[in-house]
Design a protein around this motif. Structure first.
Motif, PDB file in Angstrom:
ATOM      1  N   THR A  59       1.146  -1.219   0.107  1.00 38.47           N
ATOM      2  CA  THR A  59       0.074   0.089   0.009  1.00 38.47           C
ATOM      3  C   THR A  59       0.846   1.286  -0.117  1.00 38.47           C
ATOM      4  OG1 THR A  59      -0.136   0.002   2.469  1.00 38.47           O
ATOM      5  CG2 THR A  59      -2.010  -1.175   1.067  1.00 38.47           C
ATOM      6  N   ARG A  60       2.156   1.290   0.677  1.00 38.24           N
ATOM      7  CA  ARG A  60       2.930   2.238   0.766  1.00 38.24           C
ATOM      8  C   ARG A  60       4.193   1.666  -0.081  1.00 38.24           C
ATOM      9  NH1 ARG A  60       4.922   3.894   5.302  1.00 38.24           N
ATOM     10  NH2 ARG A  60       4.623   1.906   6.254  1.00 38.24           N
ATOM     11  N   ALA A  61       4.420   1.092  -1.182  1.00 36.44           N
ATOM     12  CA  ALA A  61       5.128   0.496  -1.931  1.00 36.44           C
ATOM     13  C   ALA A  61       6.447   1.573  -2.493  1.00 36.44           C
ATOM     14  CB  ALA A  61       4.978  -0.577  -2.710  1.00 36.44           C
ATOM     15  N   PRO A  62       7.524   1.402  -2.225  1.00 36.93           N
ATOM     16  CA  PRO A  62       8.613   2.187  -2.881  1.00 36.93           C
ATOM     17  C   PRO A  62       8.303   2.318  -4.235  1.00 36.93           C
ATOM     18  CG  PRO A  62       9.722   0.407  -1.652  1.00 36.93           C
ATOM     19  CD  PRO A  62       8.198   0.083  -1.572  1.00 36.93           C
ATOM     20  N   LEU A  63       8.825   3.443  -4.951  1.00 35.78           N
ATOM     21  CA  LEU A  63       8.592   3.313  -6.329  1.00 35.78           C
ATOM     22  C   LEU A  63       9.169   2.333  -7.335  1.00 35.78           C
ATOM     23  CD1 LEU A  63       6.986   5.757  -7.441  1.00 35.78           C
ATOM     24  CD2 LEU A  63       8.688   7.144  -8.263  1.00 35.78           C
ATOM     25  N   ARG A  70       2.163  -2.521  -6.177  1.00 35.80           N
ATOM     26  CA  ARG A  70       1.148  -1.282  -6.037  1.00 35.80           C
ATOM     27  C   ARG A  70       0.224  -1.339  -7.225  1.00 35.80           C
ATOM     28  NH1 ARG A  70       3.369   4.655  -4.517  1.00 35.80           N
ATOM     29  NH2 ARG A  70       3.221   3.782  -2.472  1.00 35.80           N
ATOM     30  N   ILE A  71       0.566  -1.614  -8.351  1.00 34.96           N
ATOM     31  CA  ILE A  71      -0.394  -1.502  -9.449  1.00 34.96           C
ATOM     32  C   ILE A  71      -1.438  -2.753  -9.511  1.00 34.96           C
ATOM     33  CG2 ILE A  71      -0.116  -2.019 -12.090  1.00 34.96           C
ATOM     34  CD1 ILE A  71       0.794   0.742 -11.382  1.00 34.96           C
ATOM     35  N   LEU A  72      -0.880  -3.947  -9.011  1.00 32.32           N
ATOM     36  CA  LEU A  72      -1.624  -4.963  -8.803  1.00 32.32           C
ATOM     37  C   LEU A  72      -2.998  -4.710  -7.938  1.00 32.32           C
ATOM     38  CD1 LEU A  72      -2.358  -7.890  -9.406  1.00 32.32           C
ATOM     39  CD2 LEU A  72      -0.858  -8.364  -7.787  1.00 32.32           C
ATOM     40  N   ARG A  73      -2.586  -4.088  -6.687  1.00 29.38           N
ATOM     41  CA  ARG A  73      -3.600  -3.673  -5.670  1.00 29.38           C
ATOM     42  C   ARG A  73      -4.512  -2.520  -6.174  1.00 29.38           C
ATOM     43  NH1 ARG A  73      -3.170  -4.590   0.006  1.00 29.38           N
ATOM     44  NH2 ARG A  73      -1.381  -5.837   0.522  1.00 29.38           N
ATOM     45  N   ALA A  74      -4.217  -1.705  -7.020  1.00 30.05           N
ATOM     46  CA  ALA A  74      -4.926  -0.641  -7.676  1.00 30.05           C
ATOM     47  C   ALA A  74      -5.922  -1.400  -8.510  1.00 30.05           C
ATOM     48  CB  ALA A  74      -4.234   0.372  -8.318  1.00 30.05           C
ATOM     49  N   MET A  75      -5.515  -2.359  -9.367  1.00 33.15           N
ATOM     50  CA  MET A  75      -6.335  -2.847 -10.394  1.00 33.15           C
ATOM     51  C   MET A  75      -7.540  -3.748  -9.591  1.00 33.15           C
ATOM     52  SD  MET A  75      -3.441  -3.949 -13.451  1.00 33.15           S
ATOM     53  CE  MET A  75      -3.995  -5.749 -13.412  1.00 33.15           C
ATOM     54  N   ARG A  76      -7.148  -4.721  -8.601  1.00 36.36           N
ATOM     55  CA  ARG A  76      -7.989  -5.235  -8.039  1.00 36.36           C
ATOM     56  C   ARG A  76      -9.061  -4.386  -7.135  1.00 36.36           C
ATOM     57  NH1 ARG A  76      -4.196  -9.311  -4.525  1.00 36.36           N
ATOM     58  NH2 ARG A  76      -3.551 -10.823  -6.236  1.00 36.36           N
TER      59      ARG A  76
END
Length: 81
Positions: A59-63, A70-76
């Motif tokens: 959720t607060r992953a480094p860039l 982070r991208i996978l969580r946003a897609m879910r």
């Protein structure tokens, strides 16, 4: 130790009376100590520095390193909304 040179040290903190001690769990020998005015201060700082944010992973992953997570969580989140 090569792993510490590449990834950095993985310190663990603990309090012994008024002294906070830290050492690398990878066994490279890095570490240190600091004395505080009270044992309560040493325990408080050791607990704060030794905190791990495993439940927030992604959720607060480094860039760079965890960006795909982070991208996978946003897609879910987008699919469930």
């Amino acid at each position: 130790m090569m792993r510490c040179r590449i990834l950095g040290h993985d310190y663990r903190f603990r309090a012994d009376e008024r002294t906070m001690r830290w050492s690398c769990v990878r066994g490279c020998g890095a570490g240190g100590a600091k004395t505080y005015p009270t044992a309560a201060d040493a325990r408080r700082y050791a607990a704060a520095f030794d905190h791990r944010d495993r439940e927030d992973l992604g959720t607060r992953a480094p860039l760079i390193g965890l960006f795909p997570l982070r991208i996978l969580r946003a897609m879910r989140r987008r699919k469930s909304a």
